[in-house]
Design an enzyme around this catalytic site. Structure first.
Site, mmCIF file in Angstrom:
data_model
loop_
_atom_site.group_PDB
_atom_site.id
_atom_site.type_symbol
_atom_site.label_atom_id
_atom_site.label_comp_id
_atom_site.label_asym_id
_atom_site.label_seq_id
_atom_site.Cartn_x
_atom_site.Cartn_y
_atom_site.Cartn_z
ATOM 1 C CG ASP A 15 74.963 78.882 29.343
ATOM 2 O OD1 ASP A 15 75.773 79.174 28.439
ATOM 3 O OD2 ASP A 15 74.646 79.683 30.248
ATOM 4 C CB THR A 57 82.544 82.045 27.618
ATOM 5 O OG1 THR A 57 82.950 81.050 28.574
ATOM 6 C CG2 THR A 57 81.152 82.552 27.989
#
Length: 357
Positions: free
Chosen positions: A122, A171
């Protein structure tokens, strides 16, 4: 259905429309996660493409290609990584970019992987540069060079790795260097959800949580969820609490609206922080332009909080614009707060120019 991820908080310490909450909330979110692609709601193109990648890999008896998932928090990147592991019948190892600050950290993780294992990384854009460069070789050749010793006597010892699948999530895909992006066999961008898709998410979650909800109640929650399944699930849980205490447990449109008014989430999904930013921009600075730092001081928040938490949604909703001279409110912002914009040239109009960007 799907989700991943503080500033403004409710009575439980959770920002209902922001990033992550406490362990209890994470446990509930984990229980609500779909277990396979058939259960996964939304992201139709990504699901179709990923299904082909995984089915082809299974048919060949091979490890699936590396996968890069990009998109805003809460759209299902972590969920998809777990589904990839489940579809490939492989274990999954979960870590994050900020946790890997040295090449040795990454080498330790890679050397302990099993054949076919899925490594979910992540916030991959936040890895250190040395670890990132080690990852290039690991992804392409399933090998890393471990440096032993220092200075002129240092020796590189090659370490063979079993085939594995890296699932990277980010992101901010633009921060990934091209050599890293190019090593992913499949890349997908996660889009925000349509209200109809979020209604399906709310109905599914309500069923799993044993919550009674009608169609209008689900639509009310979906409409305030900012296009994000994780937020829809959080709002559902808070509305459930309100319905249990203040009503008979059934979530209707009126109950959902009343509950979300208590938690300061308005009909468009704006919360206290969002409205504070807009009110400061409109009432104190005449709609702007005004610098970000000045705006943050005006609402009593850190610059980064305003920029990363409130601004993206306000910009996406067409309520705020970023310009070279500073932040500017749009006509929609004035209308949303029920305020009249100042006349052209009136005192205060554009006074934010004084504060820079």
């Amino acid at each position: 259905m799907n989700w991943d991820d503080t500033t403004d908080t409710d009575a439980t310490g959770e920002r209902l429309v922001g990033p992550v909450a406490d362990r209890e909330d994470q446990a509930v979110e984990a229980a609500l996660r779909p277990k396979d692609l058939g259960e996964f709601i939304g992201q139709e193109k990504v699901r179709e493409q990923l299904d082909l990648v995984l089915r082809a890999a299974r048919a060949r008896g091979a490890t699936a290609d590396h996968v890069l998932l990009s998109g805003a928090p809460g759209l299902g990147k972590t969920t998809l990584s777990m589904i990839i592991a489940a579809e490939m019948e492989a274990p999954i190892r979960i870590t994050s970019g900020p946790a890997i600050q040295h090449a040795g950290d990454l080498a330790a993780i890679l050397s302990s992987l099993q054949e076919g294992e899925v490594l979910f990384l992540d916030e991959i854009h936040r890895m250190s540069r040395p670890a990132e460069e080690m990852l290039y070789m690991a992804m392409e050749d399933f090998r890393v060079d471990v440096i032993v010793g220092k200075g002129p006597g240092a020796t590189a010892i090659p370490l063979e790795l079993p085939p594995f699948t890296l699932v990277g999530a980010t992101t901010r895909a633009g921060l990934l260097p091209p050599p890293l992006r190019d090593r992913f066999g499949f890349t997908a961008h996660m889009e925000f959800y349509e209200p109809a898709e979020l209604e399906r998410v709310v109905h599914r979650s309500a069923s799993l949580l044993d919550v009674e909800i009608d169609a209008d109640g689900a639509a009310e929650i979906a409409g305030r969820s900012r296009g994000t399944p994780r937020i829809a699930n959080r709002l559902l849980r808070r509305v459930r609490d309100y319905a249990q205490v203040k009503a008979d447990g059934l979530i209707t449109q009126d109950i959902a609206a009343a509950a979300l008014a208590v938690y300061e989430v308005d009909a468009r999904g704006l919360d206290r922080l969002d409205r504070a930013v807009l009110e400061a921009l409109l009432k104190l600075f005449g709609g702007g332009p005004v610098g970000l730092s000045t705006l943050a001081v005006a609402v009593g928040e850190e610059r980064e909080t305003v920029e990363e938490v409130a601004e993206p949604f306000l910009v996406r909703e067409g309520l705020l614009a970023r310009t070279p001279r500073g932040r500017v409110a749009t006509p929609a912002a004035w209308a949303h707060l029920g305020l009249a914009p100042p006349r052209s040239g009136a005192p205060g109009n554009g006074q934010g120019d004084l504060f820079g960007t």
